[in-house]
Design a protein around this motif. Sequence first.
Motif, PDB file in Angstrom:
ATOM      1  N   ILE A 165       0.848  -1.190   0.000  1.00 20.74           N
ATOM      2  CA  ILE A 165       0.000   0.000   0.000  1.00 20.74           C
ATOM      3  C   ILE A 165       0.880   1.236   0.000  1.00 20.74           C
ATOM      4  O   ILE A 165       1.932   1.279   0.639  1.00 20.74           O
ATOM      5  N   ARG A 166       0.428   2.279  -0.701  1.00 16.50           N
ATOM      6  CA  ARG A 166       1.083   3.573  -0.640  1.00 16.50           C
ATOM      7  C   ARG A 166       0.007   4.649  -0.620  1.00 16.50           C
ATOM      8  O   ARG A 166      -0.872   4.672  -1.472  1.00 16.50           O
ATOM      9  N   ALA A 167       0.099   5.542   0.373  1.00 18.76           N
ATOM     10  CA  ALA A 167      -0.853   6.652   0.514  1.00 18.76           C
ATOM     11  C   ALA A 167      -2.298   6.145   0.533  1.00 18.76           C
ATOM     12  O   ALA A 167      -3.195   6.776  -0.032  1.00 18.76           O
ATOM     13  N   GLY A 168      -2.524   4.991   1.182  1.00 28.69           N
ATOM     14  CA  GLY A 168      -3.877   4.475   1.349  1.00 28.69           C
ATOM     15  C   GLY A 168      -4.418   3.690   0.172  1.00 28.69           C
ATOM     16  O   GLY A 168      -5.517   3.139   0.251  1.00 28.69           O
ATOM     17  N   GLU A 169      -3.677   3.616  -0.947  1.00 31.57           N
ATOM     18  CA  GLU A 169      -4.146   2.884  -2.116  1.00 31.57           C
ATOM     19  C   GLU A 169      -3.198   1.737  -2.425  1.00 31.57           C
ATOM     20  O   GLU A 169      -1.996   1.807  -2.148  1.00 31.57           O
ATOM     21  N   VAL A 170      -3.737   0.689  -3.044  1.00 30.80           N
ATOM     22  CA  VAL A 170      -2.927  -0.483  -3.348  1.00 30.80           C
ATOM     23  C   VAL A 170      -1.911  -0.138  -4.432  1.00 30.80           C
ATOM     24  O   VAL A 170      -2.245   0.434  -5.465  1.00 30.80           O
ATOM     25  N   GLU A 171      -0.663  -0.460  -4.167  1.00 28.39           N
ATOM     26  CA  GLU A 171       0.407  -0.262  -5.140  1.00 28.39           C
ATOM     27  C   GLU A 171       0.748  -1.578  -5.831  1.00 28.39           C
ATOM     28  O   GLU A 171       1.080  -1.598  -7.010  1.00 28.39           O
ATOM     29  N   GLU A 223     -28.096   2.321 -22.714  1.00 27.42           N
ATOM     30  CA  GLU A 223     -29.177   1.370 -22.967  1.00 27.42           C
ATOM     31  C   GLU A 223     -28.745   0.290 -23.952  1.00 27.42           C
ATOM     32  O   GLU A 223     -29.471  -0.077 -24.877  1.00 27.42           O
ATOM     33  N   LEU A 224     -27.549  -0.222 -23.718  1.00 30.60           N
ATOM     34  CA  LEU A 224     -27.019  -1.339 -24.494  1.00 30.60           C
ATOM     35  C   LEU A 224     -27.187  -2.631 -23.694  1.00 30.60           C
ATOM     36  O   LEU A 224     -27.330  -2.592 -22.475  1.00 30.60           O
ATOM     37  N   PRO A 225     -27.166  -3.781 -24.349  1.00 25.73           N
ATOM     38  CA  PRO A 225     -27.275  -5.042 -23.613  1.00 25.73           C
ATOM     39  C   PRO A 225     -26.154  -5.168 -22.589  1.00 25.73           C
ATOM     40  O   PRO A 225     -24.992  -4.865 -22.867  1.00 25.73           O
ATOM     41  N   SER A 226     -26.490  -5.632 -21.398  1.00 25.41           N
ATOM     42  CA  SER A 226     -25.500  -5.761 -20.344  1.00 25.41           C
ATOM     43  C   SER A 226     -24.623  -6.991 -20.555  1.00 25.41           C
ATOM     44  O   SER A 226     -25.114  -8.069 -20.894  1.00 25.41           O
ATOM     45  N   THR A 227     -23.318  -6.798 -20.345  1.00 22.76           N
ATOM     46  CA  THR A 227     -22.379  -7.922 -20.399  1.00 22.76           C
ATOM     47  C   THR A 227     -21.811  -8.237 -19.015  1.00 22.76           C
ATOM     48  O   THR A 227     -20.806  -8.952 -18.900  1.00 22.76           O
ATOM     49  N   ALA A 228     -22.447  -7.707 -17.954  1.00 22.56           N
ATOM     50  CA  ALA A 228     -21.950  -7.914 -16.591  1.00 22.56           C
ATOM     51  C   ALA A 228     -21.886  -9.405 -16.281  1.00 22.56           C
ATOM     52  O   ALA A 228     -22.811 -10.161 -16.582  1.00 22.56           O
ATOM     53  N   ASN A 229     -20.780  -9.815 -15.667  1.00 23.18           N
ATOM     54  CA  ASN A 229     -20.572 -11.226 -15.362  1.00 23.18           C
ATOM     55  C   ASN A 229     -19.597 -11.355 -14.201  1.00 23.18           C
ATOM     56  O   ASN A 229     -19.029 -10.368 -13.739  1.00 23.18           O
ATOM     57  N   ASN A 230     -19.381 -12.576 -13.745  1.00 20.05           N
ATOM     58  CA  ASN A 230     -18.446 -12.842 -12.644  1.00 20.05           C
ATOM     59  C   ASN A 230     -17.297 -13.736 -13.109  1.00 20.05           C
ATOM     60  O   ASN A 230     -16.687 -14.446 -12.320  1.00 20.05           O
ATOM     61  N   ASN A 231     -16.973 -13.643 -14.403  1.00 22.81           N
ATOM     62  CA  ASN A 231     -15.980 -14.531 -14.997  1.00 22.81           C
ATOM     63  C   ASN A 231     -14.611 -13.863 -15.124  1.00 22.81           C
ATOM     64  O   ASN A 231     -13.943 -13.961 -16.144  1.00 22.81           O
ATOM     65  N   TRP A 232     -14.210 -13.170 -14.091  1.00 18.73           N
ATOM     66  CA  TRP A 232     -12.906 -12.507 -14.101  1.00 18.73           C
ATOM     67  C   TRP A 232     -11.787 -13.516 -13.854  1.00 18.73           C
ATOM     68  O   TRP A 232     -12.020 -14.633 -13.414  1.00 18.73           O
ATOM     69  N   ARG A 233     -10.554 -13.082 -14.114  1.00 23.24           N
ATOM     70  CA  ARG A 233      -9.398 -13.972 -14.049  1.00 23.24           C
ATOM     71  C   ARG A 233      -8.757 -13.927 -12.665  1.00 23.24           C
ATOM     72  O   ARG A 233      -8.442 -12.860 -12.143  1.00 23.24           O
ATOM     73  N   ASP A 234      -8.553 -15.097 -12.119  1.00 25.31           N
ATOM     74  CA  ASP A 234      -7.885 -15.236 -10.832  1.00 25.31           C
ATOM     75  C   ASP A 234      -6.372 -15.115 -11.020  1.00 25.31           C
ATOM     76  O   ASP A 234      -5.825 -15.468 -12.074  1.00 25.31           O
ATOM     77  N   GLY A 235      -5.674 -14.592 -10.004  1.00 24.74           N
ATOM     78  CA  GLY A 235      -4.217 -14.560 -10.042  1.00 24.74           C
ATOM     79  C   GLY A 235      -3.618 -13.486 -10.915  1.00 24.74           C
ATOM     80  O   GLY A 235      -2.443 -13.564 -11.278  1.00 24.74           O
ATOM     81  N   VAL A 236      -4.387 -12.449 -11.251  1.00 21.00           N
ATOM     82  CA  VAL A 236      -3.857 -11.325 -12.033  1.00 21.00           C
ATOM     83  C   VAL A 236      -3.187 -10.348 -11.073  1.00 21.00           C
ATOM     84  O   VAL A 236      -3.781  -9.926 -10.085  1.00 21.00           O
ATOM     85  N   LYS A 237      -1.945  -9.984 -11.368  1.00 23.60           N
ATOM     86  CA  LYS A 237      -1.172  -9.129 -10.473  1.00 23.60           C
ATOM     87  C   LYS A 237      -0.988  -7.742 -11.081  1.00 23.60           C
ATOM     88  O   LYS A 237      -0.770  -7.599 -12.287  1.00 23.60           O
ATOM     89  N   MET A 238      -1.070  -6.733 -10.232  1.00 27.53           N
ATOM     90  CA  MET A 238      -0.812  -5.351 -10.626  1.00 27.53           C
ATOM     91  C   MET A 238       0.367  -4.825  -9.822  1.00 27.53           C
ATOM     92  O   MET A 238       0.423  -4.990  -8.603  1.00 27.53           O
ATOM     93  N   MET A 239       1.303  -4.180 -10.506  1.00 26.52           N
ATOM     94  CA  MET A 239       2.443  -3.536  -9.857  1.00 26.52           C
ATOM     95  C   MET A 239       2.539  -2.122 -10.415  1.00 26.52           C
ATOM     96  O   MET A 239       2.976  -1.926 -11.560  1.00 26.52           O
ATOM     97  N   ARG A 240       2.104  -1.144  -9.651  1.00 24.54           N
ATOM     98  CA  ARG A 240       2.067   0.229 -10.132  1.00 24.54           C
ATOM     99  C   ARG A 240       3.447   0.871 -10.095  1.00 24.54           C
ATOM    100  O   ARG A 240       4.307   0.504  -9.288  1.00 24.54           O
ATOM    101  N   TYR A 241       3.617   1.857 -10.962  1.00 22.09           N
ATOM    102  CA  TYR A 241       4.844   2.637 -10.970  1.00 22.09           C
ATOM    103  C   TYR A 241       4.493   4.090 -11.260  1.00 22.09           C
ATOM    104  O   TYR A 241       3.399   4.387 -11.737  1.00 22.09           O
ATOM    105  N   ASP A 242       5.390   4.983 -10.991  1.00 25.77           N
ATOM    106  CA  ASP A 242       5.131   6.398 -11.224  1.00 25.77           C
ATOM    107  C   ASP A 242       5.328   6.745 -12.697  1.00 25.77           C
ATOM    108  O   ASP A 242       6.251   6.270 -13.354  1.00 25.77           O
ATOM    109  N   SER A 243       4.425   7.587 -13.196  1.00 26.19           N
ATOM    110  CA  SER A 243       4.557   8.127 -14.540  1.00 26.19           C
ATOM    111  C   SER A 243       4.274   9.614 -14.455  1.00 26.19           C
ATOM    112  O   SER A 243       4.083  10.151 -13.352  1.00 26.19           O
ATOM    113  N   ALA A 244       4.243  10.294 -15.567  1.00 23.28           N
ATOM    114  CA  ALA A 244       4.087  11.750 -15.526  1.00 23.28           C
ATOM    115  C   ALA A 244       3.288  12.235 -16.734  1.00 23.28           C
ATOM    116  O   ALA A 244       3.297  11.628 -17.805  1.00 23.28           O
ATOM    117  N   VAL A 245       2.590  13.358 -16.540  1.00 26.86           N
ATOM    118  CA  VAL A 245       1.916  14.080 -17.612  1.00 26.86           C
ATOM    119  C   VAL A 245       2.610  15.423 -17.736  1.00 26.86           C
ATOM    120  O   VAL A 245       2.851  16.097 -16.724  1.00 26.86           O
TER     121      VAL A 245
END
Length: 323
Positions: A219-225, A298-320
């Motif tokens: 965690i960094r600054a209260g958000e997941v890094e 008002e498009l057909p909904s594609t909501a589902n619970n078929n997300w992928r297990d074990g997906v990892k996120m590793m954030r890094y700093d970028s700039a605008v």
Amino acid sequence: MARKCLAILITSAGRRVGLLQCFRAAAERLDVDLTIIACDLNPDESAACALADHAAAVPRCDSPDYATSILEIVRQHGVSLVIPTIDPELMPLAQAAPAFANLGARVHVSPVNVIEVVRDKRLTIQKLSEAGVPVPRTLDHQELLERPQDISWPIFAKPSGGSASRGLDVFETLADVPSEFPEPMIFQDKLNGPEYTINMFVDASGQLCTVIPHLRIQIRAGEVEKGETRRRNDLQTIAEGIAQALPDLRGVACFQIIDDPEHGPAVLEINARFGGGYPLADHAGAQFAQWLLEEVAELPSTANNNWRDGVKMMRYDSAVYQG
């Protein structure tokens, strides 16, 4: 068939570039011509505002003019969907939801009765406990002073209406607890163990469509890094309990738990909005941004619970860069 055109507004946009990108990618998948407006207290210093199609300055969200200023942006740009990103703006926007509806805009916020609960951590714990959802033992300041034996020490303290990890503290003994605080506080068992954020999506009809937990590795600054999606039936059951305890909850919400090895998982708080770690859920297949656009367009909904297990996120700093 003519391509649908939509404008959305991301409020308190700040650094929410990842959220903006999720909506852009969703629009591409849906073949929607999307215009993104972003607003902030200081839009010239906001990366998300810099990358939006249009940006606007607004007062602080605790200003009596805040909702009126958001309404004016909606009116000017023909906005169909307003996306709040921080807790303090949820109540003023929920209270103004009928005014937004009169302009043809949906505010992505649950009704006032839900926001009253989730913005008060003491009330959240009470509501969930009554519904059988596991929560830590919780006392207010007066209860703590009168019945310190009702909680295990050391204890964890936080503002009842706080957000963004503000005002957190740990007290080892009752003698360490101040006699007064600048705002209402709650005190809880200090749980140990891995911490999870569980993102959930409730569609416009009130159906819980998706529950996607991720382990908060760093965690960094209260958000997941650094985080990783984990499919767990027990966390799915807890999310179902929250949806039953708050039947008027709509759209995107997330809640935090600590999975204590002795006591099991317990819910700490609920955020009735997009969480800072949402881009991980989106990348794993829980594309809440797309599902909201589908509802508004008002498009057909594609909501589902078929997300992928074990997906990892590793954030890094970028700039605008500007200029």
